[in-house]
Motif scaffolding. Structure first.
Motif, PDB file in Angstrom:
ATOM      1  N   LYS A 259      28.884  43.686  30.494  1.00  0.00           N
ATOM      2  CA  LYS A 259      29.885  44.510  31.191  1.00  0.00           C
ATOM      3  C   LYS A 259      30.132  43.972  32.601  1.00  0.00           C
ATOM      4  O   LYS A 259      31.280  43.820  33.029  1.00  0.00           O
ATOM      5  CB  LYS A 259      29.368  45.950  31.224  1.00  0.00           C
ATOM      6  CG  LYS A 259      30.166  46.930  32.038  1.00  0.00           C
ATOM      7  CD  LYS A 259      31.211  47.594  31.175  1.00  0.00           C
ATOM      8  CE  LYS A 259      31.954  48.734  31.811  1.00  0.00           C
ATOM      9  NZ  LYS A 259      32.239  48.705  33.201  1.00  0.00           N
ATOM     10  N   ILE A 260      29.048  43.675  33.318  1.00  0.00           N
ATOM     11  CA  ILE A 260      29.178  43.229  34.712  1.00  0.00           C
ATOM     12  C   ILE A 260      30.044  41.969  34.801  1.00  0.00           C
ATOM     13  O   ILE A 260      30.850  41.826  35.714  1.00  0.00           O
ATOM     14  CB  ILE A 260      27.780  42.947  35.328  1.00  0.00           C
ATOM     15  CG1 ILE A 260      26.968  44.242  35.437  1.00  0.00           C
ATOM     16  CG2 ILE A 260      27.887  42.232  36.683  1.00  0.00           C
ATOM     17  CD1 ILE A 260      27.265  45.125  36.605  1.00  0.00           C
ATOM     18  N   PHE A 261      29.890  41.067  33.830  1.00  0.00           N
ATOM     19  CA  PHE A 261      30.613  39.798  33.934  1.00  0.00           C
ATOM     20  C   PHE A 261      32.012  39.819  33.316  1.00  0.00           C
ATOM     21  O   PHE A 261      32.756  38.854  33.452  1.00  0.00           O
ATOM     22  CB  PHE A 261      29.777  38.644  33.358  1.00  0.00           C
ATOM     23  CG  PHE A 261      28.699  38.216  34.315  1.00  0.00           C
ATOM     24  CD1 PHE A 261      28.969  37.292  35.310  1.00  0.00           C
ATOM     25  CD2 PHE A 261      27.448  38.786  34.263  1.00  0.00           C
ATOM     26  CE1 PHE A 261      27.996  36.922  36.225  1.00  0.00           C
ATOM     27  CE2 PHE A 261      26.464  38.440  35.172  1.00  0.00           C
ATOM     28  CZ  PHE A 261      26.739  37.496  36.156  1.00  0.00           C
ATOM     29  N   ALA A 263      33.894  43.173  33.050  1.00  0.00           N
ATOM     30  CA  ALA A 263      34.651  44.266  33.661  1.00  0.00           C
ATOM     31  C   ALA A 263      33.758  45.082  34.593  1.00  0.00           C
ATOM     32  O   ALA A 263      33.385  46.208  34.273  1.00  0.00           O
ATOM     33  CB  ALA A 263      35.242  45.157  32.573  1.00  0.00           C
ATOM     34  N   PRO A 264      33.396  44.507  35.755  1.00  0.00           N
ATOM     35  CA  PRO A 264      32.561  45.264  36.693  1.00  0.00           C
ATOM     36  C   PRO A 264      33.325  46.468  37.244  1.00  0.00           C
ATOM     37  O   PRO A 264      34.556  46.465  37.238  1.00  0.00           O
ATOM     38  CB  PRO A 264      32.252  44.251  37.793  1.00  0.00           C
ATOM     39  CG  PRO A 264      33.369  43.272  37.737  1.00  0.00           C
ATOM     40  CD  PRO A 264      33.805  43.218  36.306  1.00  0.00           C
ATOM     41  N   GLU A 265      32.580  47.471  37.693  1.00  0.00           N
ATOM     42  CA  GLU A 265      33.225  48.691  38.174  1.00  0.00           C
ATOM     43  C   GLU A 265      33.609  48.580  39.649  1.00  0.00           C
ATOM     44  O   GLU A 265      34.563  49.190  40.090  1.00  0.00           O
ATOM     45  CB  GLU A 265      32.282  49.894  38.008  1.00  0.00           C
ATOM     46  CG  GLU A 265      31.975  50.247  36.565  1.00  0.00           C
ATOM     47  CD  GLU A 265      33.145  50.929  35.876  1.00  0.00           C
ATOM     48  OE1 GLU A 265      33.963  51.563  36.564  1.00  0.00           O
ATOM     49  OE2 GLU A 265      33.245  50.801  34.637  1.00  0.00           O
ATOM     50  N   HIS A 266      32.777  47.901  40.433  1.00  0.00           N
ATOM     51  CA  HIS A 266      33.000  47.926  41.880  1.00  0.00           C
ATOM     52  C   HIS A 266      33.650  46.652  42.416  1.00  0.00           C
ATOM     53  O   HIS A 266      33.335  45.550  41.973  1.00  0.00           O
ATOM     54  CB  HIS A 266      31.682  48.172  42.617  1.00  0.00           C
ATOM     55  CG  HIS A 266      31.918  48.680  44.006  1.00  0.00           C
ATOM     56  ND1 HIS A 266      32.135  47.841  45.069  1.00  0.00           N
ATOM     57  CD2 HIS A 266      32.034  49.930  44.485  1.00  0.00           C
ATOM     58  CE1 HIS A 266      32.363  48.562  46.154  1.00  0.00           C
ATOM     59  NE2 HIS A 266      32.301  49.833  45.826  1.00  0.00           N
ATOM     60  N   ARG A 267      34.545  46.860  43.356  1.00  0.00           N
ATOM     61  CA  ARG A 267      35.284  45.747  43.963  1.00  0.00           C
ATOM     62  C   ARG A 267      34.342  44.662  44.535  1.00  0.00           C
ATOM     63  O   ARG A 267      34.596  43.470  44.387  1.00  0.00           O
ATOM     64  CB  ARG A 267      36.206  46.325  45.050  1.00  0.00           C
ATOM     65  CG  ARG A 267      36.690  45.393  46.106  1.00  0.00           C
ATOM     66  CD  ARG A 267      37.615  44.305  45.618  1.00  0.00           C
ATOM     67  NE  ARG A 267      38.819  44.777  44.963  1.00  0.00           N
ATOM     68  CZ  ARG A 267      39.573  44.003  44.163  1.00  0.00           C
ATOM     69  NH1 ARG A 267      39.245  42.758  43.917  1.00  0.00           N
ATOM     70  NH2 ARG A 267      40.656  44.483  43.613  1.00  0.00           N
ATOM     71  N   GLU A 270      33.008  42.574  41.710  1.00  0.00           N
ATOM     72  CA  GLU A 270      34.132  41.768  41.216  1.00  0.00           C
ATOM     73  C   GLU A 270      34.390  40.573  42.148  1.00  0.00           C
ATOM     74  O   GLU A 270      34.508  39.440  41.699  1.00  0.00           O
ATOM     75  CB  GLU A 270      35.367  42.685  41.152  1.00  0.00           C
ATOM     76  CG  GLU A 270      36.690  41.976  40.984  1.00  0.00           C
ATOM     77  CD  GLU A 270      37.088  41.778  39.523  1.00  0.00           C
ATOM     78  OE1 GLU A 270      36.607  42.534  38.677  1.00  0.00           O
ATOM     79  OE2 GLU A 270      37.862  40.847  39.278  1.00  0.00           O
ATOM     80  N   ILE A 273      31.451  37.935  41.848  1.00  0.00           N
ATOM     81  CA  ILE A 273      31.346  37.114  40.624  1.00  0.00           C
ATOM     82  C   ILE A 273      32.605  36.293  40.341  1.00  0.00           C
ATOM     83  O   ILE A 273      32.552  35.341  39.581  1.00  0.00           O
ATOM     84  CB  ILE A 273      30.959  37.929  39.367  1.00  0.00           C
ATOM     85  CG1 ILE A 273      32.012  38.972  39.047  1.00  0.00           C
ATOM     86  CG2 ILE A 273      29.601  38.569  39.488  1.00  0.00           C
ATOM     87  CD1 ILE A 273      31.808  39.573  37.687  1.00  0.00           C
TER      88      ILE A 273
END
Lengths: 278, 237
Positions: A259-261, A263-267, A270, A273
């Protein structure tokens, strides 16, 4: 670490009040940290981190230089104790034991929570003695045959046995960088730790040696809990099941690596990465 | 969800590469829209010259496909894109594929126009064909607009339209079958129109795919093979 004014911080952490994602686990946590602050003298390096590391999971910690990821990693086996001006507040438990308890034996703790460093640091001893050192000082063995078995098993688990089995009595410093790092991993696992901390274990290695260590991390995760700090985002993406993103001492976001790579949640996550930081 | 920007990378070159892929995709979309329009016009006017033009345009579409595929492959190889950048590359890559297939469907429509023209008869009176053609063209245009504006809401609207297109296609097929039964002399012509209708319906499906790619890009969620209510939840989140 750079010093930011309150206004700048407010801007950087816009929309952020607490960690995004699920930093704590319902069950299956091997290590838990709650409200961890770390200070170097007057300066605060880590701010109220709550984070669990699950059994047999590989947790990657990423973030820009000076974000506190290595500092945080080092609190997990009290490596920061060696720095006079360093103070740690908050709770850190390993299998329910408070590791900052006055009664906690730090030498024993570091056997339970082993560490692999950025640069391979074998002792100036033979390959055999490097691995045998831990079991000897911790009194894990009484007979030579037992020690031989532990050394062989550890070297096999660290995928280096076949390369060194015929030269166990030779100096460890004669090995290549990648071999030395795998030897250091063998040395760490020889004392059967519960958790292995890795602080940029591949940053001094070439791509092939790096690939072997990454392969090894996957194998080790069957038996050990691993927390790895890495500058290489691709490495974090490849080896870990969960990823934690640190920024200026805060744990900004934690979640499944997939998920992090994608569609991360936080700007902030994002931006990091996707390479949007200078 | 993090809002999307494609600039501000530390590497200015990376910004430029993403921008270029985006511009080329929009350029390809423009050619394909034009191609559908010409193919469709050639059909309703039974104009074989226009039809040949639409068929010729497919070469440009194919060239653009190769060009953009090369660019996205290079970005994947060199930049290791993540998060929105990764989703963008995946969305571009899939959309290119859909646009190329739309181009192929436009060619099929133009070929039917040529066949009809050779028969010396027009499809005038087949109101359904005109109607469906307009709807499908709008869908393609809106799906590309939603990509350009990174607008998941308008992409969802396109997805909703596809149901209506399918319905209209089925109605048109039934009408044609009835006509063929009533007057077997119309069978050849009706079959040509049927193939064109089928191509239009497929174009609608590809426009829907493009819209799904846009929602994936903007919302980070794969909405393929999901019910419209579920897609709506994702879009509104």
């Amino acid at each position: 670490m750079t010093t930011n004014t309150n206004d700048e911080l407010a801007q950087i952490f816009e929309g952020w009040s607490s960690t995004v994602g699920k930093p704590t686990l319902k069950d299956n946590a091997r290590m838990t940290t709650r409200g961890v602050d770390v200070f170097y003298g007057e300066k605060q390096a880590i701010f109220g981190v709550d984070l669990d590391i699950g059994k047999n999971e590989v947790l990657a910690m990423i973030g820009p230089s000076g974000c506190g990821k290595s500092t945080f990693l080092r609190t997990l086996n009290r490596m920061n104790d060696t720095i006079d001006i360093c103070r740690v507040k908050g709770d850190i438990h390993l299998d329910g034991d408070n590791i900052y308890d006055k009664k906690m034996d730090v030498v024993n703790l570091r056997a339970r929570v082993g560490m692999v460093f950025q640069k391979p640091n074998p002792f100036p001893k033979s390959i055999y003695d490097n691995v045998a050192y831990g079991p000897r000082i911790h009194g894990l063995v009484t007979r030579k045959a037992e020690l031989d078995e532990i050394v062989e098993t550890a070297l096999q688990k660290a995928s280096i046995w076949n390369e060194v089995k015929d030269r166990l009595d030779q100096p460890a410093t004669g090995l290549s960088g990648g071999q030395q790092q795998r030897l250091c991993i063998a040395r760490t696992i020889a004392v059967s730790p519960e958790v292995i901390l890795m602080d940029e274990p591949c940053s001094a290695l070439d791509p092939i040696a790096t690939a072997r260590i990454e392969e090894l991390i996957a194998e080790l995760s069957e038996n050990f809990t691993i927390a790895i700090v890495t500058h290489s985002m691709q490495q974090a993406a490849r080896v870990s099941s969960r990823t934690a993103y640190f920024h200026l001492g805060r744990l900004v976001e934690v979640g499944a690596t997939d998920k992090i790579f994608t569609a991360p949640e936080h700007r902030l996550t994002e931006d990091y990465i996707t390479g949007r930081f200078g | 969800m993090v809002s999307i920007t494609f600039d501000k990378h530390t590497s200015g070159q990376f910004n430029a590469e993403l921008e270029e892929a985006r511009n080329h995709l929009m350029e390809m979309g423009g050619i394909v829209e034009q191609q559908i329009e010409i193919a469709f016009k050639s059909l309703v006017n039974v104009d074989s010259e226009l039809a040949s033009e639409a068929i010729q345009m497919d070469k440009d579409v194919n060239k653009m496909e190769l060009k953009i595929d090369k660019e996205t492959t290079q970005i994947l190889a060199k930049r290791n894109p993540a998060a929105t950048d990764l989703r963008f590359i995946i969305a571009v890559s899939k959309t290119v594929n859909d646009l190329e297939r739309i181009g192929d469907e436009a060619v099929k429509i133009a070929q039917q126009a040529i066949e009809l023209s050779n028969d010396g008869a027009g499809p005038q009176g087949y109101v359904e064909l005109r109607h469906l053609g307009e709807k499908v063209r709008e869908m393609v245009q809106s799906s590309l607009d939603s990509f350009a504006r990174l607008d998941a809401d308008s992409a969802f609207e396109v997805m909703q339209q596809d149901k209506a297109v399918d319905l209209e296609y089925n109605t048109a097929v039934r009408t044609l079958v009835t006509k063929m039964m009533e007057d077997p002399r119309t069978i050849t012509r009706a079959l040509n129109v049927l193939w064109a209708l089928r191509a239009l319906e497929r174009i609608g499906d590809h426009a829907q795919n493009i819209s799904e790619n846009v929602i994936y890009l903007v919302k980070g969620k794969d909405v393929r093979h999901k019910k419209l209510e579920k897609v709506e939840e994702t879009v509104n989140r």
